[in-house]
Design a protein around this motif. Structure first.
Motif, PDB file in Angstrom:
ATOM      1  N   PHE A 140      14.764 -18.700   0.671  1.00  0.00           N
ATOM      2  CA  PHE A 140      14.110 -17.735  -0.218  1.00  0.00           C
ATOM      3  C   PHE A 140      13.363 -16.714   0.635  1.00  0.00           C
ATOM      4  N   LEU A 141      13.534 -15.440   0.307  1.00  0.00           N
ATOM      5  CA  LEU A 141      12.920 -14.356   1.080  1.00  0.00           C
ATOM      6  C   LEU A 141      11.879 -13.650   0.230  1.00  0.00           C
ATOM      7  N   LEU A 142      10.640 -13.673   0.705  1.00  0.00           N
ATOM      8  CA  LEU A 142       9.512 -13.076  -0.015  1.00  0.00           C
ATOM      9  C   LEU A 142       8.910 -11.960   0.823  1.00  0.00           C
ATOM     10  N   ASP A 143       8.720 -10.810   0.206  1.00  0.00           N
ATOM     11  CA  ASP A 143       8.102  -9.658   0.849  1.00  0.00           C
ATOM     12  C   ASP A 143       6.622  -9.633   0.505  1.00  0.00           C
ATOM     13  N   ASP A 144       5.762  -9.764   1.529  1.00  0.00           N
ATOM     14  CA  ASP A 144       4.317  -9.602   1.359  1.00  0.00           C
ATOM     15  C   ASP A 144       3.992  -8.134   1.603  1.00  0.00           C
ATOM     16  N   LEU A 145       3.921  -7.391   0.508  1.00  0.00           N
ATOM     17  CA  LEU A 145       3.734  -5.938   0.523  1.00  0.00           C
ATOM     18  C   LEU A 145       2.263  -5.560   0.322  1.00  0.00           C
ATOM     19  N   ALA A 146       1.361  -6.488   0.573  1.00  0.00           N
ATOM     20  CA  ALA A 146      -0.044  -6.278   0.232  1.00  0.00           C
ATOM     21  C   ALA A 146      -0.629  -5.024   0.872  1.00  0.00           C
ATOM     22  N   GLN A 147      -0.204  -4.709   2.104  1.00  0.00           N
ATOM     23  CA  GLN A 147      -0.788  -3.563   2.813  1.00  0.00           C
ATOM     24  C   GLN A 147       0.060  -2.306   2.732  1.00  0.00           C
ATOM     25  N   SER A 148       1.218  -2.380   2.117  1.00  0.00           N
ATOM     26  CA  SER A 148       2.170  -1.287   2.309  1.00  0.00           C
ATOM     27  C   SER A 148       2.816  -0.756   1.042  1.00  0.00           C
ATOM     28  N   PHE A 149       2.210  -1.000  -0.129  1.00  0.00           N
ATOM     29  CA  PHE A 149       2.766  -0.397  -1.341  1.00  0.00           C
ATOM     30  C   PHE A 149       2.748   1.119  -1.175  1.00  0.00           C
ATOM     31  N   GLY A 150       3.897   1.738  -1.412  1.00  0.00           N
ATOM     32  CA  GLY A 150       4.033   3.176  -1.196  1.00  0.00           C
ATOM     33  C   GLY A 150       4.835   3.524   0.035  1.00  0.00           C
ATOM     34  N   ALA A 151       5.165   2.532   0.864  1.00  0.00           N
ATOM     35  CA  ALA A 151       6.003   2.762   2.036  1.00  0.00           C
ATOM     36  C   ALA A 151       7.478   2.704   1.645  1.00  0.00           C
ATOM     37  N   SER A 152       8.325   3.217   2.529  1.00  0.00           N
ATOM     38  CA  SER A 152       9.759   3.215   2.254  1.00  0.00           C
ATOM     39  C   SER A 152      10.538   2.825   3.497  1.00  0.00           C
ATOM     40  N   LEU A 153      11.778   2.405   3.283  1.00  0.00           N
ATOM     41  CA  LEU A 153      12.697   2.061   4.368  1.00  0.00           C
ATOM     42  C   LEU A 153      14.080   2.556   3.989  1.00  0.00           C
ATOM     43  N   HIS A 154      14.691   3.307   4.899  1.00  0.00           N
ATOM     44  CA  HIS A 154      16.037   3.862   4.683  1.00  0.00           C
ATOM     45  C   HIS A 154      16.102   4.636   3.366  1.00  0.00           C
ATOM     46  N   GLY A 155      15.050   5.404   3.090  1.00  0.00           N
ATOM     47  CA  GLY A 155      15.018   6.267   1.925  1.00  0.00           C
ATOM     48  C   GLY A 155      14.712   5.591   0.610  1.00  0.00           C
ATOM     49  N   LYS A 156      14.353   4.303   0.645  1.00  0.00           N
ATOM     50  CA  LYS A 156      14.078   3.553  -0.584  1.00  0.00           C
ATOM     51  C   LYS A 156      12.690   2.944  -0.520  1.00  0.00           C
ATOM     52  N   MET A 157      11.925   3.096  -1.595  1.00  0.00           N
ATOM     53  CA  MET A 157      10.585   2.531  -1.630  1.00  0.00           C
ATOM     54  C   MET A 157      10.647   1.018  -1.506  1.00  0.00           C
ATOM     55  N   LEU A 158       9.675   0.431  -0.804  1.00  0.00           N
ATOM     56  CA  LEU A 158       9.594  -1.021  -0.738  1.00  0.00           C
ATOM     57  C   LEU A 158       9.263  -1.581  -2.114  1.00  0.00           C
ATOM     58  N   GLY A 159       9.818  -2.754  -2.393  1.00  0.00           N
ATOM     59  CA  GLY A 159       9.614  -3.393  -3.680  1.00  0.00           C
ATOM     60  C   GLY A 159      10.825  -4.169  -4.139  1.00  0.00           C
ATOM     61  N   SER A 160      11.965  -3.900  -3.486  1.00  0.00           N
ATOM     62  CA  SER A 160      13.185  -4.614  -3.866  1.00  0.00           C
ATOM     63  C   SER A 160      13.999  -5.019  -2.642  1.00  0.00           C
ATOM     64  N   GLN A 161      13.330  -5.194  -1.512  1.00  0.00           N
ATOM     65  CA  GLN A 161      14.029  -5.544  -0.284  1.00  0.00           C
ATOM     66  C   GLN A 161      14.318  -7.042  -0.178  1.00  0.00           C
ATOM     67  N   ALA A 162      13.537  -7.850  -0.899  1.00  0.00           N
ATOM     68  CA  ALA A 162      13.644  -9.301  -0.793  1.00  0.00           C
ATOM     69  C   ALA A 162      13.960  -9.902  -2.161  1.00  0.00           C
ATOM     70  N   ASP A 163      14.044 -11.240  -2.217  1.00  0.00           N
ATOM     71  CA  ASP A 163      14.253 -11.897  -3.504  1.00  0.00           C
ATOM     72  C   ASP A 163      13.089 -11.630  -4.446  1.00  0.00           C
ATOM     73  N   ALA A 164      11.907 -11.523  -3.878  1.00  0.00           N
ATOM     74  CA  ALA A 164      10.711 -11.163  -4.646  1.00  0.00           C
ATOM     75  C   ALA A 164       9.744 -10.453  -3.714  1.00  0.00           C
ATOM     76  N   THR A 165       8.897  -9.632  -4.297  1.00  0.00           N
ATOM     77  CA  THR A 165       7.905  -8.872  -3.535  1.00  0.00           C
ATOM     78  C   THR A 165       6.545  -9.076  -4.169  1.00  0.00           C
ATOM     79  N   ALA A 166       5.554  -9.379  -3.333  1.00  0.00           N
ATOM     80  CA  ALA A 166       4.172  -9.546  -3.798  1.00  0.00           C
ATOM     81  C   ALA A 166       3.311  -8.461  -3.180  1.00  0.00           C
ATOM     82  N   THR A 167       2.452  -7.859  -3.995  1.00  0.00           N
ATOM     83  CA  THR A 167       1.537  -6.856  -3.448  1.00  0.00           C
ATOM     84  C   THR A 167       0.131  -7.097  -3.961  1.00  0.00           C
ATOM     85  N   SER A 168      -0.824  -6.418  -3.315  1.00  0.00           N
ATOM     86  CA  SER A 168      -2.242  -6.559  -3.628  1.00  0.00           C
ATOM     87  C   SER A 168      -2.831  -5.205  -3.999  1.00  0.00           C
TER      88      SER A 168
END
Length: 378
Positions: A164-192
């Motif tokens: 299972f792959l979990l993205d801890d996006l707590a510090q980086s909501f609003g960042a992007s990778l390869h032209g796509k906003m973070l939030g759907s890179q892993a099976d689930a994404t958690a942010t703060s």
């Protein structure tokens, strides 16, 4: 203002003045309808956040830590399971597996981007499999300091090992990778949405993102005591992890100006790069990405140089912070869980890293003062 007056490391008062009218309107609406938990603002926020980062589903929760916990609870992760995560990050990432009875397995990070090292991650998974004491179950990739982790490599490793792959996006909501906003890179994404985050509430708050409708439904149940279709149908052991309507109202007001604030943070980061790049080690960008710049972290020669820089900057009214003075495997709470593997990069970074102020309400004069003061220390 004199050049000795302290510069705020984070200026929430200035931000509040900019959004005051919309903020007051939204808070008054909550006070009028009195649906203080999971009210209409919460549903509006979930829709807006999912749209912003391009995720299929958003489930708001009470904190970023609760988001991590709910995501792992939903996968049934617990005693005997190994959860792989970076040694150089905030404590919440490691404490959640322990709270569920699982074991955090610490992985070293890249010395320049500070993100989890995929090569070392693969080695650590193989090491745990060979040891045979724990069952590899999950990877938590942390998007540290506003930047993205190396998600294509992490996805490959997770897929090859059926983890299972979990993205801890707590510090980086609003960042992007390869032209796509973070939030759907892993099976689930958690942010703060802790107040100091790029998108922060006026208290605790968080969210989970997923492409899976089944996971989203399970997250909503777990955040509300494991309830089913009705309030008093309890399907599973859950927790009290709901988001307050007032925090949702604050976040909606802030989300309206968030893209503008991200541009301001990027402009300041570029000035720091240009002014300081020949004197200190400035942050290396992850390839083909944008950063939310939660933290602008430089590297100095050694701990003594960092101590001198902090002293000189403090005298000039420039605040600094150290993220992080001790890697997780060296923390008293986690040292007994660590298997003794060498993590030299994380240990070295802890002695040399220093964060400078970066927020959208820094003036050009503030930024010039910070750069001038920093250059005087090296």
């Amino acid at each position: 203002m004199t050049d000795k007056q302290p510069i705020p490391f984070l200026d929430l008062k200035a931000q509040q003045r900019r959004i005051a009218i919309d903020l007051r309107h939204r808070l008054d609406a909550v006070l009028e309808h009195c649906q203080f938990v999971l009210g209409p603002e919460v549903r509006e926020l979930e829709t807006a956040l999912a749209k912003f980062c391009g995720a299929a589903h958003c489930v708001s929760v009470s904190s970023g830590t609760d988001a991590l916990q709910i995501a792992l609870m939903a996968e049934g992760i617990g005693r005997g399971d190994a959860v792989f995560l970076p040694a150089f990050t905030y404590t919440a990432t490691a404490e959640v597996p322990l709270l569920l009875g699982a074991t955090p397995v610490f992985v070293d990070v890249d010395p320049r981007t500070f993100q989890i090292d995929p090569v070392h991650l693969a080695q650590r998974i193989e090491q745990v499999r060979a040891d045979g004491k724990l069952k590899p179950r999950a990877i938590i990739g942390v998007d540290l300091f506003g930047q993205s982790a190396e998600w294509p490599a992490l996805r490959d490793i997770a897929r090859q090992n059926e983890l299972f792959l979990l993205d801890d996006l707590a510090q980086s909501f609003g960042a992007s990778l390869h032209g796509k906003m973070l939030g759907s890179q892993a099976d689930a994404t958690a942010t703060s949405f802790f107040p100091s985050k790029p998108l922060g509430a006026y208290g605790d708050g968080g969210a989970l993102f997923t492409e899976s409708e089944q996971r989203a439904e399970l997250y909503r149940s777990l955040r509300t005591h494991g309830e089913g279709k009705t309030r008093y149908e309890v399907l599973r052991t859950g927790m009290n992890g709901r988001l307050d309507s007032i925090q949702a109202a604050v976040l909606l007001a802030k989300l309206a100006v968030f893209p503008e604030e991200l541009r301001a943070r990027e402009r300041i980061a570029q000035i720091y790069d240009q002014r300081l790049g020949n004197a200190v080690t400035t942050p290396k960008r992850v390839a083909d990405s944008t950063s939310a710049w939660a933290i602008y972290a430089i590297l100095l020669h050694d701990e003594a140089a960092r101590d001198r820089a902090q002293m000189v900057l403090r005298a000039g009214g420039v605040p600094t912070a150290i993220y992080y003075p001790r890697p997780l495997h060296r923390q008293p709470a986690y040292s007994a869980q660590h298997d003794g593997s060498a993590l030299p990069v994380s240990e070295d970074l802890a002695t040399r890293i220093l964060a400078l102020p970066i927020h959208p309400d820094l003036t050009d004069h503030d930024v010039d003062r910070i750069c001038t003061a920093m250059l005087a220390t090296v």
